[in-house]
Design a protein around this motif. Structure first.
Motif, PDB file in Angstrom:
ATOM      1  N   ASP A   5       0.822  -1.201   0.000  1.00 48.08           N
ATOM      2  CA  ASP A   5       0.000   0.000   0.000  1.00 48.08           C
ATOM      3  C   ASP A   5       0.862   1.259   0.000  1.00 48.08           C
ATOM      4  OD1 ASP A   5      -2.175  -1.691   0.155  1.00 48.08           O
ATOM      5  OD2 ASP A   5      -2.703  -1.159   2.217  1.00 48.08           O
ATOM      6  N   ARG A   6       1.849   1.277   0.874  1.00 52.41           N
ATOM      7  CA  ARG A   6       2.682   2.473   1.020  1.00 52.41           C
ATOM      8  C   ARG A   6       3.489   2.762  -0.250  1.00 52.41           C
ATOM      9  NH1 ARG A   6       4.647   6.241   4.109  1.00 52.41           N
ATOM     10  NH2 ARG A   6       6.859   6.744   4.091  1.00 52.41           N
ATOM     11  N   TYR A   7       4.138   1.754  -0.790  1.00 47.79           N
ATOM     12  CA  TYR A   7       5.004   1.995  -1.934  1.00 47.79           C
ATOM     13  C   TYR A   7       4.221   2.169  -3.233  1.00 47.79           C
ATOM     14  CZ  TYR A   7       8.520   1.728   1.460  1.00 47.79           C
ATOM     15  OH  TYR A   7       9.256   2.009   2.577  1.00 47.79           O
ATOM     16  N   TYR A   8       3.035   1.632  -3.289  1.00 52.33           N
ATOM     17  CA  TYR A   8       2.150   1.931  -4.415  1.00 52.33           C
ATOM     18  C   TYR A   8       1.780   3.421  -4.376  1.00 52.33           C
ATOM     19  CZ  TYR A   8      -2.048   2.303  -7.218  1.00 52.33           C
ATOM     20  OH  TYR A   8      -2.986   2.713  -8.130  1.00 52.33           O
ATOM     21  N   GLU A   9       1.447   3.908  -3.182  1.00 53.18           N
ATOM     22  CA  GLU A   9       1.085   5.322  -3.024  1.00 53.18           C
ATOM     23  C   GLU A   9       2.265   6.244  -3.336  1.00 53.18           C
ATOM     24  OE1 GLU A   9      -1.797   7.217  -2.219  1.00 53.18           O
ATOM     25  OE2 GLU A   9      -2.609   5.324  -2.952  1.00 53.18           O
ATOM     26  N   ILE A  10       3.458   5.881  -2.875  1.00 52.47           N
ATOM     27  CA  ILE A  10       4.637   6.703  -3.172  1.00 52.47           C
ATOM     28  C   ILE A  10       4.874   6.754  -4.681  1.00 52.47           C
ATOM     29  CG2 ILE A  10       7.144   6.883  -2.924  1.00 52.47           C
ATOM     30  CD1 ILE A  10       6.832   5.819  -0.074  1.00 52.47           C
ATOM     31  N   GLU A  11       4.739   5.611  -5.351  1.00 53.93           N
ATOM     32  CA  GLU A  11       4.921   5.588  -6.803  1.00 53.93           C
ATOM     33  C   GLU A  11       3.853   6.426  -7.500  1.00 53.93           C
ATOM     34  OE1 GLU A  11       5.697   2.463 -10.475  1.00 53.93           O
ATOM     35  OE2 GLU A  11       4.993   1.693  -8.556  1.00 53.93           O
ATOM     36  N   ARG A  12       2.632   6.355  -7.009  1.00 57.60           N
ATOM     37  CA  ARG A  12       1.547   7.151  -7.593  1.00 57.60           C
ATOM     38  C   ARG A  12       1.842   8.652  -7.436  1.00 57.60           C
ATOM     39  NH1 ARG A  12      -2.177  10.199  -6.080  1.00 57.60           N
ATOM     40  NH2 ARG A  12      -1.983   9.786  -3.857  1.00 57.60           N
ATOM     41  N   ILE A  13       2.325   9.054  -6.261  1.00 55.35           N
ATOM     42  CA  ILE A  13       2.609  10.465  -5.989  1.00 55.35           C
ATOM     43  C   ILE A  13       3.785  10.961  -6.829  1.00 55.35           C
ATOM     44  CG2 ILE A  13       3.442  12.074  -4.220  1.00 55.35           C
ATOM     45  CD1 ILE A  13       1.862  10.301  -2.159  1.00 55.35           C
ATOM     46  N   LYS A  65      10.327   9.328 -11.383  1.00 54.28           N
ATOM     47  CA  LYS A  65      10.880   9.831 -10.119  1.00 54.28           C
ATOM     48  C   LYS A  65      10.903   8.730  -9.059  1.00 54.28           C
ATOM     49  CE  LYS A  65      10.010  14.689 -10.820  1.00 54.28           C
ATOM     50  NZ  LYS A  65       9.379  15.921 -10.329  1.00 54.28           N
ATOM     51  N   TYR A  66       9.922   7.843  -9.111  1.00 58.91           N
ATOM     52  CA  TYR A  66       9.916   6.724  -8.162  1.00 58.91           C
ATOM     53  C   TYR A  66      11.137   5.832  -8.378  1.00 58.91           C
ATOM     54  CZ  TYR A  66       8.445   2.584  -5.581  1.00 58.91           C
ATOM     55  OH  TYR A  66       8.390   1.524  -4.718  1.00 58.91           O
ATOM     56  N   GLN A  67      11.498   5.587  -9.644  1.00 60.91           N
ATOM     57  CA  GLN A  67      12.686   4.773  -9.932  1.00 60.91           C
ATOM     58  C   GLN A  67      13.949   5.454  -9.402  1.00 60.91           C
ATOM     59  OE1 GLN A  67      12.695   1.664 -10.976  1.00 60.91           O
ATOM     60  NE2 GLN A  67      10.469   1.742 -11.080  1.00 60.91           N
ATOM     61  N   LYS A  68      14.035   6.770  -9.544  1.00 65.55           N
ATOM     62  CA  LYS A  68      15.169   7.511  -8.995  1.00 65.55           C
ATOM     63  C   LYS A  68      15.181   7.435  -7.471  1.00 65.55           C
ATOM     64  CE  LYS A  68      15.507  10.824 -12.777  1.00 65.55           C
ATOM     65  NZ  LYS A  68      15.342  12.235 -13.167  1.00 65.55           N
ATOM     66  N   PHE A  69      14.007   7.573  -6.867  1.00 67.64           N
ATOM     67  CA  PHE A  69      13.873   7.465  -5.407  1.00 67.64           C
ATOM     68  C   PHE A  69      14.355   6.102  -4.929  1.00 67.64           C
ATOM     69  CE2 PHE A  69      10.995   5.734  -2.113  1.00 67.64           C
ATOM     70  CZ  PHE A  69      11.365   6.515  -1.040  1.00 67.64           C
ATOM     71  N   LYS A  70      13.877   5.074  -5.595  1.00 74.15           N
ATOM     72  CA  LYS A  70      14.229   3.703  -5.221  1.00 74.15           C
ATOM     73  C   LYS A  70      15.726   3.464  -5.393  1.00 74.15           C
ATOM     74  CE  LYS A  70      12.913  -0.063  -7.567  1.00 74.15           C
ATOM     75  NZ  LYS A  70      12.062  -1.110  -8.156  1.00 74.15           N
ATOM     76  N   ALA A  71      16.290   3.954  -6.467  1.00 72.83           N
ATOM     77  CA  ALA A  71      17.725   3.754  -6.732  1.00 72.83           C
ATOM     78  C   ALA A  71      18.580   4.434  -5.667  1.00 72.83           C
ATOM     79  CB  ALA A  71      18.087   4.276  -8.116  1.00 72.83           C
ATOM     80  N   LYS A  72      18.190   5.638  -5.277  1.00 77.78           N
ATOM     81  CA  LYS A  72      19.011   6.385  -4.325  1.00 77.78           C
ATOM     82  C   LYS A  72      18.807   5.933  -2.887  1.00 77.78           C
ATOM     83  CE  LYS A  72      20.447  10.886  -2.794  1.00 77.78           C
ATOM     84  NZ  LYS A  72      20.528  12.295  -3.097  1.00 77.78           N
TER      85      LYS A  72
END
Length: 141
Positions: free
Chosen positions: A80-88, A93-100
């Motif tokens: 739920d949380r990471y689906y929401e973060i990806e949606r936001i 940008k989510y891929q960059k967030f995840k990579a960093k």
């Protein structure tokens, strides 16, 4: 007989709430381990995206509010949380967030890494290896 059933009930309730609280602790770490202001600056998030992330992070301010939602499936908070973060953030940008921030790993795996690595049983691997080396006799020569 009633005492035994009552004791079993309390032990079951305690162990369930203990397990639930471990999931909640993982959830809280997923919120507090990251400086979200830095995330917003690094990813050049809009004010709306930043507000949505802050709202997501403030969604469950205590165990009881979190538990009302996840009492039947405490593991679901990750998806739920990471689906929401990806949606936001959007996919890019989510891929960059995840990579960093998660070194390219799936964030759900970061908080699930130690669930099957119970320290109480770590000593058993040494014993089982020693037993195999003994030619099955159960003691060393």
């Amino acid at each position: 007989m009633k005492k035994i059933l009552l004791a079993a009930f309390f032990v079951g309730t305690f162990s369930l709430s203990y397990a639930q609280s471990e999931y909640y602790n993982d959830y809280r770490r997923s919120v507090t381990d990251i400086n979200w202001q830095t995330v917003a600056a690094d990813l050049l998030l809009s004010k709306t995206q930043t507000n949505e992330l802050n709202s997501l992070n403030d969604r469950y301010h205590d165990y009881n509010s979190w538990n009302r939602v996840y009492v039947n499936n405490p593991d679901r908070w990750r998806e739920d949380r990471y689906y929401e973060i990806e949606r936001i953030l959007g996919r890019e940008k989510y891929q960059k967030f995840k990579a960093k921030y998660y070194k390219g790993q799936n964030p759900t795996a970061v908080y699930n890494r130690n669930k099957n690595n119970d320290k109480r049983y770590k000593h058993m691997t040494k014993k089982s290896k020693n037993y195999k080396q003994d030619n099955g006799r159960g003691h060393k020569h």
